[in-house]
Design an enzyme around this catalytic site. Structure first.
Site, mmCIF file in Angstrom:
data_model
loop_
_atom_site.group_PDB
_atom_site.id
_atom_site.type_symbol
_atom_site.label_atom_id
_atom_site.label_comp_id
_atom_site.label_asym_id
_atom_site.label_seq_id
_atom_site.Cartn_x
_atom_site.Cartn_y
_atom_site.Cartn_z
ATOM 1 N N LYS A 177 0.937 22.105 -28.964
ATOM 2 C CA LYS A 177 -0.333 21.463 -28.686
ATOM 3 C C LYS A 177 -0.513 20.549 -30.184
ATOM 4 O O LYS A 177 -1.395 20.788 -31.098
ATOM 5 C CB LYS A 177 -1.510 22.793 -28.660
ATOM 6 C CG LYS A 177 -2.801 22.215 -28.202
ATOM 7 C CD LYS A 177 -3.711 23.369 -27.918
ATOM 8 C CE LYS A 177 -4.883 22.978 -27.761
ATOM 9 N NZ LYS A 177 -5.366 22.177 -26.539
HETATM 10 N N1 PMP Z 1 -3.008 21.796 -20.713
HETATM 11 C C1 PMP Z 1 -3.550 21.302 -21.815
HETATM 12 C C2 PMP Z 1 -3.136 19.673 -21.945
HETATM 13 C C3 PMP Z 1 -4.431 21.632 -22.341
HETATM 14 O O1 PMP Z 1 -5.044 20.741 -23.537
HETATM 15 C C4 PMP Z 1 -4.806 22.952 -22.392
HETATM 16 C C5 PMP Z 1 -6.017 23.566 -23.116
HETATM 17 N N2 PMP Z 1 -5.552 24.032 -24.312
HETATM 18 C C6 PMP Z 1 -4.268 23.691 -21.270
HETATM 19 C C7 PMP Z 1 -3.439 23.268 -20.591
HETATM 20 C C8 PMP Z 1 -4.793 25.191 -21.090
HETATM 21 O O2 PMP Z 1 -4.345 26.050 -22.035
HETATM 22 P P1 PMP Z 1 -5.061 27.239 -22.697
HETATM 23 O O3 PMP Z 1 -5.401 28.078 -21.206
HETATM 24 O O4 PMP Z 1 -4.177 28.093 -23.612
HETATM 25 O O5 PMP Z 1 -6.358 26.842 -23.227
#
Ligand code: PMP
Length: 315
Positions: free
Chosen positions: A159
């Site tokens: 991320k």
């Molecule tokens: N894909 C992307 C590109 C994101 O930014 C997010 C948000 N964090 C997610 C998927 C979903 O991840 P999570 O459920 O861990 O928030």
């Protein structure tokens, strides 16, 4: 919290008002997008007068993995980061939902694009965040003309702040064209994910979602939904390559994310998905999810870390 800037933040080892948690314009991460971050929701449970952080430990474990990919030194163990987060919130005592944002960033005041020989910093703050996608009755999506970044370009499993240029291009294109959200394809043309969400299809009573190899972020909400579907509804999940047109003929489609929670998709590329609103399986999963995040499902209480009592953080 009267103004967001009045809340407490944490920067390089110290708690301070968010208004004072500032970085220099020369900061490497500001210039080059070299930071890793997380978003963690805290849900206020009015009945219990308690604030629950949802799967905080899993978020910090993912942050540590992102740091490994971007050659950043994690600012502490997930356990230590849990404690700093709890302490920050306790200082302000919020009695409402919160959205917590930790960032590990390349902090050197230096010109030069690289990952090595650059210092690292850590900042943590929180904000208010309502519904991320306003249209909760069946959001309208389009397939983006922007392709998802590739693992050999900028690895989507980390991320990384710089990746969100890819997401922002797709999201703005979608919104300016009158849609609520963008769905990005991989360079091979398979479905990857939304600009800030993972995507699920319901086909013949099963969940189908792009596999980890499809340049997705391994979502924590995605993992939660897979578990809730299997354990509570007896519905399995197939992780595989997904074609664009499979979305058009799926019985239901929904997106998952910390910010987006479980958002039903009602339309893709101007074609109604199923009956066009929220489908029955999506509705059941949503109901379970919103109980789980407030620690109202005992089997998943370990996902919720209470802020206002002495706790050993859970996962
Ligand atoms: N894909 C992307 C590109 C994101 O930014 C997010 C948000 N964090 C997610 C998927 C979903 O991840 P999570 O459920 O861990 O928030």
């Amino acid at each position: 919290m009267s103004s967001p800037l009045a809340s407490t933040a944490y920067l390089n080892g110290k708690f301070m008002p968010l208004a004072e948690a500032n970085i220099n314009v020369m900061t490497h991460a500001f210039n080059y997008g070299t930071a890793c971050f997380e978003g963690i929701r805290g849900y206020w449970n009015e009945g219990r007068q308690q604030l629950y952080l949802f799967r905080m430990r899993d978020h910090y474990e993912r942050l540590v993995k992102s740091c490994r990919i971007l050659s950043l030194e994690p600012p502490g163990t997930p356990e230590e980061l849990n404690q700093i987060t709890i302490e920050m919130l306790r200082q302000d005592n919020p009695h409402h939902d919160v959205y917590v944002r930790p960032l590990v960033y390349k902090s050197s005041l230096a010109i030069g694009v690289r990952l090595h020989n650059v210092d690292d910093g850590f900042v943590l703050f929180y904000a208010l965040l309502g519904k991320y996608i306003d249209n909760q009755s069946g959001c309208r999506c389009c397939t983006s003309t922007y392709r998802r970044v590739d693992d050999n370009g900028i690895p989507a499993r980390a991320k990384i702040t710089g990746i969100y240029v890819n997401s922002a291009l797709a999201k703005s294109e979608a919104e300016l064209n009158g849609f609520d959200e963008a769905i990005m394809l991989t360079h091979e043309g398979h479905v990857s994910e939304g600009s800030g969400e993972n995507i699920f299809l319901i086909i013949d009573g099963q969940l189908v979602t792009p596999a980890p190899s499809e340049n997705i972020l391994m979502g924590i909400t995605r993992a939660s939904v897979i578990k809730l579907a299997r354990r509570e509804l007896g519905i399995g999940t197939i992780e595989r390559q997904v074609d664009r047109t499979e979305m058009y003929i799926a019985d239901e489609v929904f997106m998952t994310g910390t910010a987006a929670e479980i958002t039903p998709v009602g339309e893709i590329d101007r074609r109604a998905v199923g009956a066009g609103g929220i489908g029955p399986i999506t509705a059941k999963l949503q109901e379970l999810f919103f109980q789980a995040v407030k620690s109202e499902l005992p089997a998943y209480a370990h996902w919720c870390t209470p802020v206002y009592q002495s706790v050993t953080a859970s996962r």
